[in-house]
Design a protein around this motif. Structure first.
Motif, PDB file in Angstrom:
ATOM      1  N   PRO A  96       0.836  -1.209   0.000  1.00  0.00           N
ATOM      2  CA  PRO A  96       0.000   0.000   0.000  1.00  0.00           C
ATOM      3  C   PRO A  96       0.864   1.251   0.000  1.00  0.00           C
ATOM      4  CG  PRO A  96      -0.726  -1.565   1.667  1.00  0.00           C
ATOM      5  CD  PRO A  96       0.611  -2.038   1.189  1.00  0.00           C
ATOM      6  N   SER A  97       0.392   2.276  -0.716  1.00  0.00           N
ATOM      7  CA  SER A  97       1.208   3.480  -0.858  1.00  0.00           C
ATOM      8  C   SER A  97       0.838   4.574   0.112  1.00  0.00           C
ATOM      9  CB  SER A  97       1.093   4.020  -2.294  1.00  0.00           C
ATOM     10  OG  SER A  97      -0.246   4.341  -2.594  1.00  0.00           O
ATOM     11  N   GLY A  98      -0.290   4.441   0.845  1.00  0.00           N
ATOM     12  CA  GLY A  98      -0.633   5.511   1.758  1.00  0.00           C
ATOM     13  C   GLY A  98      -2.070   5.437   2.183  1.00  0.00           C
ATOM     14  N   PRO A  99      -2.554   6.469   2.893  1.00  0.00           N
ATOM     15  CA  PRO A  99      -3.934   6.470   3.392  1.00  0.00           C
ATOM     16  C   PRO A  99      -4.933   6.556   2.259  1.00  0.00           C
ATOM     17  CG  PRO A  99      -2.927   8.611   3.737  1.00  0.00           C
ATOM     18  CD  PRO A  99      -1.829   7.701   3.278  1.00  0.00           C
ATOM     19  N   ARG A 100      -6.139   6.173   2.566  1.00  0.00           N
ATOM     20  CA  ARG A 100      -7.206   6.192   1.576  1.00  0.00           C
ATOM     21  C   ARG A 100      -7.444   7.603   1.080  1.00  0.00           C
ATOM     22  NH1 ARG A 100     -11.283   2.833   0.067  1.00  0.00           N
ATOM     23  NH2 ARG A 100     -13.174   3.792  -0.730  1.00  0.00           N
ATOM     24  N   ALA A 141       2.582 -11.054   5.933  1.00  0.00           N
ATOM     25  CA  ALA A 141       3.926 -11.454   6.351  1.00  0.00           C
ATOM     26  C   ALA A 141       4.977 -10.555   5.725  1.00  0.00           C
ATOM     27  CB  ALA A 141       4.183 -12.909   5.951  1.00  0.00           C
ATOM     28  N   GLY A 142       5.890 -10.107   6.525  1.00  0.00           N
ATOM     29  CA  GLY A 142       7.020  -9.339   6.028  1.00  0.00           C
ATOM     30  C   GLY A 142       6.695  -7.897   5.718  1.00  0.00           C
ATOM     31  N   ARG A 143       5.434  -7.478   5.837  1.00  0.00           N
ATOM     32  CA  ARG A 143       5.096  -6.104   5.502  1.00  0.00           C
ATOM     33  C   ARG A 143       4.613  -5.310   6.705  1.00  0.00           C
ATOM     34  NH1 ARG A 143       7.325  -3.817   2.019  1.00  0.00           N
ATOM     35  NH2 ARG A 143       5.722  -2.248   2.081  1.00  0.00           N
ATOM     36  N   GLY A 144       4.145  -5.999   7.752  1.00  0.00           N
ATOM     37  CA  GLY A 144       3.637  -5.297   8.918  1.00  0.00           C
ATOM     38  C   GLY A 144       2.339  -4.579   8.651  1.00  0.00           C
ATOM     39  N   VAL A 145       1.611  -4.986   7.621  1.00  0.00           N
ATOM     40  CA  VAL A 145       0.340  -4.354   7.279  1.00  0.00           C
ATOM     41  C   VAL A 145      -0.776  -5.301   7.675  1.00  0.00           C
ATOM     42  CG1 VAL A 145      -1.072  -3.408   5.429  1.00  0.00           C
ATOM     43  CG2 VAL A 145       1.398  -3.139   5.349  1.00  0.00           C
ATOM     44  N   ALA A 146      -1.587  -4.927   8.606  1.00  0.00           N
ATOM     45  CA  ALA A 146      -2.677  -5.794   9.035  1.00  0.00           C
ATOM     46  C   ALA A 146      -3.690  -5.931   7.927  1.00  0.00           C
ATOM     47  CB  ALA A 146      -3.339  -5.225  10.285  1.00  0.00           C
ATOM     48  N   LEU A 147      -4.203  -7.152   7.743  1.00  0.00           N
ATOM     49  CA  LEU A 147      -5.190  -7.362   6.694  1.00  0.00           C
ATOM     50  C   LEU A 147      -6.414  -6.495   6.923  1.00  0.00           C
ATOM     51  CD1 LEU A 147      -4.802 -11.189   6.342  1.00  0.00           C
ATOM     52  CD2 LEU A 147      -4.242  -9.493   4.626  1.00  0.00           C
ATOM     53  N   GLY A 148      -6.751  -6.245   8.152  1.00  0.00           N
ATOM     54  CA  GLY A 148      -7.884  -5.382   8.432  1.00  0.00           C
ATOM     55  C   GLY A 148      -7.672  -3.972   7.923  1.00  0.00           C
ATOM     56  N   LEU A 188      -6.113  -3.291   5.141  1.00  0.00           N
ATOM     57  CA  LEU A 188      -6.348  -3.324   3.701  1.00  0.00           C
ATOM     58  C   LEU A 188      -7.832  -3.345   3.392  1.00  0.00           C
ATOM     59  CD1 LEU A 188      -3.649  -5.885   2.581  1.00  0.00           C
ATOM     60  CD2 LEU A 188      -3.618  -3.411   2.283  1.00  0.00           C
ATOM     61  N   ALA A 189      -8.606  -4.052   4.205  1.00  0.00           N
ATOM     62  CA  ALA A 189     -10.045  -4.142   3.963  1.00  0.00           C
ATOM     63  C   ALA A 189     -10.651  -2.760   4.041  1.00  0.00           C
ATOM     64  CB  ALA A 189     -10.694  -5.060   4.994  1.00  0.00           C
ATOM     65  N   GLY A 190     -11.382  -2.388   3.010  1.00  0.00           N
ATOM     66  CA  GLY A 190     -12.028  -1.090   2.981  1.00  0.00           C
ATOM     67  C   GLY A 190     -11.169   0.014   2.413  1.00  0.00           C
ATOM     68  N   ARG A 191      -9.839  -0.227   2.270  1.00  0.00           N
ATOM     69  CA  ARG A 191      -8.997   0.822   1.701  1.00  0.00           C
ATOM     70  C   ARG A 191      -9.279   0.955   0.209  1.00  0.00           C
ATOM     71  NH1 ARG A 191      -2.787   0.635   2.986  1.00  0.00           N
ATOM     72  NH2 ARG A 191      -3.568   1.346   4.998  1.00  0.00           N
ATOM     73  N   GLY A 192      -9.304  -0.182  -0.463  1.00  0.00           N
ATOM     74  CA  GLY A 192      -9.789  -0.236  -1.834  1.00  0.00           C
ATOM     75  C   GLY A 192      -8.953   0.549  -2.819  1.00  0.00           C
ATOM     76  N   GLY A 203      -4.486   2.820  -3.055  1.00  0.00           N
ATOM     77  CA  GLY A 203      -3.381   2.708  -3.984  1.00  0.00           C
ATOM     78  C   GLY A 203      -2.208   1.916  -3.464  1.00  0.00           C
ATOM     79  N   GLY A 204      -1.318   1.556  -4.383  1.00  0.00           N
ATOM     80  CA  GLY A 204      -0.117   0.821  -4.044  1.00  0.00           C
ATOM     81  C   GLY A 204       0.366  -0.006  -5.212  1.00  0.00           C
ATOM     82  N   LEU A 205       1.350  -0.836  -4.916  1.00  0.00           N
ATOM     83  CA  LEU A 205       1.939  -1.730  -5.903  1.00  0.00           C
ATOM     84  C   LEU A 205       1.675  -3.161  -5.463  1.00  0.00           C
ATOM     85  CD1 LEU A 205       3.837  -1.993  -8.428  1.00  0.00           C
ATOM     86  CD2 LEU A 205       5.745  -2.082  -6.813  1.00  0.00           C
ATOM     87  N   ALA A 206       1.215  -3.997  -6.372  1.00  0.00           N
ATOM     88  CA  ALA A 206       0.923  -5.400  -6.058  1.00  0.00           C
ATOM     89  C   ALA A 206       1.568  -6.280  -7.114  1.00  0.00           C
ATOM     90  CB  ALA A 206      -0.587  -5.631  -6.026  1.00  0.00           C
ATOM     91  N   TRP A 207       1.928  -7.480  -6.714  1.00  0.00           N
ATOM     92  CA  TRP A 207       2.428  -8.425  -7.705  1.00  0.00           C
ATOM     93  C   TRP A 207       2.164  -9.845  -7.235  1.00  0.00           C
ATOM     94  CZ3 TRP A 207       6.357 -12.003  -6.754  1.00  0.00           C
ATOM     95  CH2 TRP A 207       7.155 -11.788  -5.633  1.00  0.00           C
TER      96      TRP A 207
END
Length: 586
Positions: A430-434, A475-482, A484-488, A492-496
């Motif tokens: 994720p690149s930042g806040p919604r 794992a390895g990112r320290g970003v809680a799945l919760g 991500l939910a609702g950020r949509g 924004g961000g980079l995914a692969w």
């Protein structure tokens, strides 16, 4: 029927400046279908037999393909100018197209742009063996070391098993004729060492919770009832596999993405990729979310040269076999088949009565240069020696068929992505806040659990995947799945996604569905599977990488030769175990 991409497209990318003049030869246009069989893009002819067959299909033009043009010439426009979208996907293979399809089915007003270096299906998606299987790539114990533990691994396994039928439902929904046949798969042992390996694999399956309905052992007689493989002593059968025609699937899926409003630009390699921006030779695409769907070609991207190793696989296909040959072979169930060797071969009986067979041959090219094939406009065909070895392999399996019927009518190569720990991954950064999105009505579905499976289907929405969910963060990112939910889309961000190790037909489907959930901010069971957020270390620099791969496959082949010379020896060759250890596969 929904309209094909063209005039009146409902969700065009928003040009930041003056729009460029539209290129000629847009998919579906009269000019595209009537132009001569040239390759203005500089690509060679069709990369595989599968595309040869697509080109020969009378209705190919209606499925997003030009039967009158060279099979490898791009017919979709190149990306030109400054473009804006909600999601930009790099790579028009299965991963990129499934991601686009899932996003557009969930949110039809999204502006989804796919940029492709060559043309849709140029890579492994148009070259593979056509196994839509429930096989789990990678090491179960290694995947279980993550937050989900063993329950998470079995959730991933069940999701891949479900993918076999889910893809079948989607191709019926979208009207994609790709020779789908859900006949299961066979792993056949032709000596006692191979039989031992199959028995060990079955014991591992049982320990992880797979039962007789998932995989079962066959003795020599039961194997012969399905297929007459010379010297077969045993086999394993699993119903969780369907045969497909790979190029028909990717061409049909690309057309389905366009019908749903997606834009696919061909001949548009990504020169630089970052969160929010993709630079192509004549265009810059800006989007809150960027998805890297380059798999085996990831090594061609700056800064990612050692992320995935581009492993070569080679295939041949025979001419159509007469009824007398099929009487001798059997194989009436059209199961996919692999032998039990260390350097194994894999086969399918095609819908037009051929045998397509693949194997490693030359497994890797120094400097990962095969990964640059799409950018360099190069084609890496299998060497003559590899073609002869694959012909010999199919003749060894079926010596009761006249050898002249089992000669290669066509041979080709493809590239698949292998991570250093041999496990697949989906990574979200994720690149930042919604923030507000440019697309109207873009939102996470209420409750975050809507399924992207076809109507009436069995797609894994939240709670629809068997097994437990991984708790905690990515794992390895320290970003809680919760988080991500609702950020949509707006977040924004980079995914692969990638590292499918050759089992990418079903794995790429699940990856695409999962990436869509993550981008839309849906807290589904899919986003909690153990491959989400896991990373492996980079591969070693050259020449260590080349020497390692070359050594590993030399050991595998030596092990197979030893086991063939002593077919009654029960224990597998120690050389095969040494190769596994050197490769870091277990």
């Amino acid at each position: 029927m929904e309209p094909v991409l063209g005039a009146g497209h409902p969700n065009p990318p928003h040009p930041a400046g003056d729009p460029p003049s539209p290129p000629t030869g847009v998919a579906g246009s009269a000019s595209a279908r009537s132009r001569s069989a040239s390759t203005p893009s500089g690509f060679d002819d069709a990369p595989s037999f599968w595309f040869d067959a697509v080109r020969a299909t009378p209705a190919a033009g209606d499925a997003g393909w030009e039967p009158g043009a060279s099979a490898a010439g791009t017919h979709r426009p190149e990306a030109v100018g400054n473009l804006e979208a909600d999601v930009c996907i790099v790579g028009a293979g299965y991963t990129g197209l499934w991601t686009a399809w899932a996003l557009l089915r969930a949110q039809p007003d999204l502006r989804v742009v796919v940029v492709e270096a060559a043309y849709a299906g140029f890579g492994a998606s148009g070259r593979n063996g056509g196994w839509l299987s429930g096989l789990l790539p990678g090491s179960r114990p290694r995947l279980a070391s993550g937050p989900g533990g063993p329950a998470g691994v079995m959730a991933l396994q069940r999701a891949l098993i479900d993918a076999v039928t889910e893809v079948g439902e989607i191709i019926r929904l979208e009207g994609i004729d790709c020779d789908y046949h859900h006949g299961g798969t066979l792993a056949v042992a032709v000596n006692q060492a191979q039989r031992y390996r199959l028995q060990q694999g079955l014991a591992e399956d049982r320990a992880w919770g797979l039962d007789e309905t998932d995989v079962c052992a066959l003795d020599a007689g039961q194997t012969a009832e399905r297929i007459q493989v010379d010297r077969a002593v045993a086999a394993l059968f699993s119903p969780h596999c369907a045969r497909i025609q790979p190029a028909k699937l990717v061409v049909g899926l690309a057309a389905a993405v366009e019908r749903r409003g997606g834009l696919i630009y061909e001949g548009s390699p990504a020169l630089a990729v970052a969160a929010g921006r993709v630079d192509c030779p004549r265009a810059t695409v800006r989007a809150p979310w960027v998805v890297l769907a380059t798999e085996g070609y990831t090594a061609s991207l700056p800064g990612r040269e050692r992320r995935l190793l581009p492993m070569n696989s080679h295939m041949i296909v025979t001419p159509p076999l007469p009824a007398s040959a099929w009487d001798a072979i059997g194989w009436q169930g059209a199961e996919t088949v692999m032998d039990g060797g260390n350097a194994y071969t894999y086969l399918q009986r095609t819908a037009d009565a051929r045998i397509a067979l693949g194997g490693r041959g030359v497994p890797y090219r120094f400097g990962s240069r095969a990964a640059r094939a799409a950018v360099d406009r190069r084609r890496y065909d299998p060497p003559d020696e590899t073609v002869r070895s694959l012909e010999a392999a199919v003749q060894r399996l079926f010596p009761h068929v006249p050898p002249e019927l089992l000669k290669a009518e066509r041979a080709w190569s493809g590239v698949l992505g292998v991570a250093r720990d041999w496990c697949p991954s989906i990574v979200i950064e994720p690149s930042g806040p919604r923030r507000a999105t440019r697309s109207k009505g873009v939102r996470a579905p209420e409750g975050g659990t809507e399924s992207t499976a076809p109507e009436g289907g069995t797609g894994p929405a939240a709670g629809g995947v068997a097994g437990g969910a991984a708790a905690g963060g990515v794992a390895g990112r320290g970003v809680a799945l919760g988080e991500l939910a609702g950020r949509g889309v707006g977040g924004g961000g980079l995914a692969w996604a990638g590292g499918y190790v050759g089992d990418g037909v079903s794995t790429s489907y699940l990856a695409g569905m999962t990436l869509a959930d993550l981008i839309l901010g849906r807290d589904s069971q899919r986003v909690r599977l153990p491959w989400v957020g896991r990373r492996s270390r980079d591969w070693e620099p050259e020449p260590l990488r080349w020497l390692g791969v070359k050594s590993v496959y030399a050991l595998y082949r030596a092990a197979d030769r030893s086991e063939s010379r002593h077919p009654e020896r029960m224990r597998p060759s120690a050389l095969g175990r040494l190769a596994d250890a050197v490769a870091g596969r277990h």
